[in-house]
Design an enzyme around this catalytic site. Structure first.
Site, PDB file in Angstrom:
ATOM      1  N   ASN A 174       0.863  -1.184   0.000  1.00 10.75           N
ATOM      2  CA  ASN A 174       0.000   0.000   0.000  1.00 10.75           C
ATOM      3  C   ASN A 174       0.902   1.237   0.000  1.00 10.75           C
ATOM      4  O   ASN A 174       1.892   1.278   0.731  1.00 10.75           O
ATOM      5  CB  ASN A 174      -0.857  -0.053   1.289  1.00 10.75           C
ATOM      6  CG  ASN A 174      -1.918   1.015   1.376  1.00 10.75           C
ATOM      7  OD1 ASN A 174      -2.693   1.204   0.440  1.00 10.75           O
ATOM      8  ND2 ASN A 174      -1.972   1.721   2.498  1.00 10.75           N
ATOM      9  N   HIS A 210      -4.151  10.117  -1.490  1.00 13.78           N
ATOM     10  CA  HIS A 210      -4.228  11.386  -0.749  1.00 13.78           C
ATOM     11  C   HIS A 210      -3.915  12.484  -1.771  1.00 13.78           C
ATOM     12  O   HIS A 210      -2.752  12.744  -2.068  1.00 13.78           O
ATOM     13  CB  HIS A 210      -3.227  11.389   0.417  1.00 13.78           C
ATOM     14  CG  HIS A 210      -3.570  10.394   1.472  1.00 13.78           C
ATOM     15  ND1 HIS A 210      -4.724  10.485   2.230  1.00 13.78           N
ATOM     16  CD2 HIS A 210      -2.930   9.271   1.892  1.00 13.78           C
ATOM     17  CE1 HIS A 210      -4.772   9.471   3.081  1.00 13.78           C
ATOM     18  NE2 HIS A 210      -3.702   8.717   2.886  1.00 13.78           N
ATOM     19  N   ASP A 240      -8.696  10.922  -0.082  1.00 13.87           N
ATOM     20  CA  ASP A 240      -9.181  12.251   0.308  1.00 13.87           C
ATOM     21  C   ASP A 240      -8.552  13.252  -0.663  1.00 13.87           C
ATOM     22  O   ASP A 240      -7.520  12.969  -1.268  1.00 13.87           O
ATOM     23  CB  ASP A 240      -8.927  12.603   1.787  1.00 13.87           C
ATOM     24  CG  ASP A 240      -7.516  12.408   2.273  1.00 13.87           C
ATOM     25  OD1 ASP A 240      -6.583  12.447   1.448  1.00 13.87           O
ATOM     26  OD2 ASP A 240      -7.335  12.235   3.489  1.00 13.87           O
TER      27      ASP A 240
END
Ligand code: G3I
Length: 319
Positions: A174, A210, A240
Site C-alpha cells: 500500500n 491522498h 481524500d
C-alpha cells in the site's frame, strides 16, 4: 439520493468503505449513524487501531482491545474489513523505533508481529496491507529501520508470515503517489514482478490517493490497468482530496470533479475492486494536523453534511 456502497456494488465493485477511529464511532452518535449504514459503507479500515504502536506496545505484548472493537463494529454492521497494517516505518512503538536489530533479529520481530496480528483475525479480514509505504517517490526503497537491517528481505518475510497466519486474506502492499504513472509506479511494478518471481504471495496494491484539489495526475486509469496486468488487484485505499483553505464554491466544484475523476478511473478498471475514503468527514480528517492551511478533503463536512464531492463520487460510478 443513492448511497455510496449501493452504487459501488451496482457497478460490480466489492465495496465503498471508510477508515475510522474508535473514539469517533464510540463517542459520536451522529457520526456512528452514518458509518454503520452498510448501504453507505460496506467496508471499514481501522485508521490507527491495528498499527504496530497500537497492537504491540512492548516486545511480545499484544493489545487488541481497540482493533477488536473495530472488527466487532464492522461485523455487527455487515461490513467487510481491510487490515491496516503489518509493517510501516511510522506509528511504531519505542522499543522498535529505538531498538538496534541484526538482520535475523528484525526478521523475527517482523514475523512475530505480523503472525500474531494477522493470525488474530484469521478468516475475518478481506485484505491486509502487509507492507506500507516501502518505496520513495523517486522509486528507490525507503531506508527504514527494517530496510537498514535486512535490505528488502523483511518484505518477503512479512508476506510469507501473513500468508501462513491467514490463508484467506488478500495480501497487499500500500502506498501514496502511485495514482498516476511515474518513477514510483514503475518501481512498484518492478517490485511486484520480482516478488511474484520469488514466490512471495502478493495479491494486491493499495493506491492510497491522498490527493490535492486541481492537481490530479493524468492517466490514472491506464496506470491502474498496468498494475492489474501483473496479475494483482488494486483498490483505492485512503482517498481524500484536500484544498487550500478557505473553501470557496469554485474549490468545492473542482473537488467534486476530482472525486469523479478518481472514482471513474477505478470504476473503468475491472481489477480495481473497491474504494475507501480516509474517513468520510472533515470533522475527523488527518489533513489539518499534517498540512498547515489545508483541509476540507472529505465528502462530508465538519457538521456531517454531504458536500458536492459526494455527488462527484456518484457521477464517477455512473460515468
Ligand atoms: O490517540 C492519541 C491521543 O490519545 C493523544 O492525545 C494524541 C496526542 O498526539 O495522539 C493520538 O494519537 C494520534 C492518532 O493519529 C489518533 O488521532 C497519533 O498521535 C497520530 O500520530 C495518529 O496519526 C495517524 C497517522 O496515520 C500516523 O499513524 C493519523 O490519524 C492517520 O490518519 C494516518 O494515516 C496514514 C495511514 O496510516 C497511511 N497512509 C498515510 C495516512 C495519513 O498520514
Amino acid at each position: 439520493m443513492p448511497s455510496l456502497n449501493t452504487i459501488a456494488k451496482q457497478h460490480r465493485k466489492l465495496y465503498f468503505g471508510s477508515a475510522t477511529n474508535n473514539v469517533e464511532f464510540v463517542n459520536d452518535t451522529a457520526y456512528r449513524d452514518i458509518l454503520q449504514n452498510n448501504r453507505m459503507f460496506g467496508q471499514i479500515t481501522a485508521a490507527n487501531s491495528m498499527k504496530w504502536g497500537s497492537t504491540e506496545p512492548f516486545p511480545g505484548v499484544f493489545t487488541f482491545d481497540d482493533a477488536d472493537q473495530v472488527v466487532q463494529f464492522a461485523k455487527t454492521n455487515g461490513q467487510i474489513l481491510r487490515g491496516h497494517n503489518c509493517v510501516w516505518h511510522n506509528h511504531l512503538p519505542d522499543w522498535v523505533l529505538n531498538g538496534t536489530f541484526t538482520e535475523s533479529e528484525i526478521l523475527s520481530v517482523v514475523q512475530r508481529h505480523c503472525g500474531t496480528l494477522v493470525g488474530r483475525y484469521r478468516g475475518q479480514i478481506y485484505s491486509w496491507d502487509v507492507v506500507n509505504e516501502v518505496i520513495n517517490d523517486d522509486g528507490t526503497f525507503r531506508e527504514t529501520l527494517f530496510f537498514n537491517s535486512s535490505g528488502t528481505k523483511y518484505i518477503a518475510t512479512a508476506f510469507h508470515t501473513a500468508r501462513a497466519a491467514d490463508p484467506f486474506a488478500k495480501l497487499y502492499a500500500n502506498d501514496f503517489n502511485i495514482e498516476g504513472p511515474g518513477p514510483k509506479s514503475t518501481a512498484y511494478r518492478n517490485l511486484i514482478k520480482d516478488l511474484k518471481k520469488e514466490g512471495v504471495p502478493i495479491q494486491g496494491l493499495g493506491i492510497q490517493s491522498h490527493l490535492v484539489v486541481g492537481e490530479l495526475p493524468v492517466n490514472i486509469k491506464e496506470n491502474l490497468e498496468a498494475f492489474t496486468k501483473l496479475g494483482i488487484e488494486v483498490a483505492i485505499t485512503e482517498l481524500d482530496i484536500r484544498m487550500t483553505l478557505p473553501e470557496t464554491p469554485s474549490l468545492l466544484a473542482q473537488q467534486k470533479k476530482d472525486y469523479e475523476t478518481i472514482i471513474s478511473a477505478c470504476n473503468e478498471v475491472k481489477g480495481c475492486i473497491g474504494v475507501t475514503v480516509w474517513d468520510f468527514t472533515d470533522k475527523y480528517s488527518w489533513i489539518p494536523r499534517s498540512f498547515a492551511g489545508e483541509g476540507n478533503a472529505c465528502p462530508w463536512d465538519d457538521n456531517l453534511q454531504i458536500k458536492p464531492a459526494y455527488f462527484g463520487i456518484i457521477d464517477g460510478f455512473r460515468k
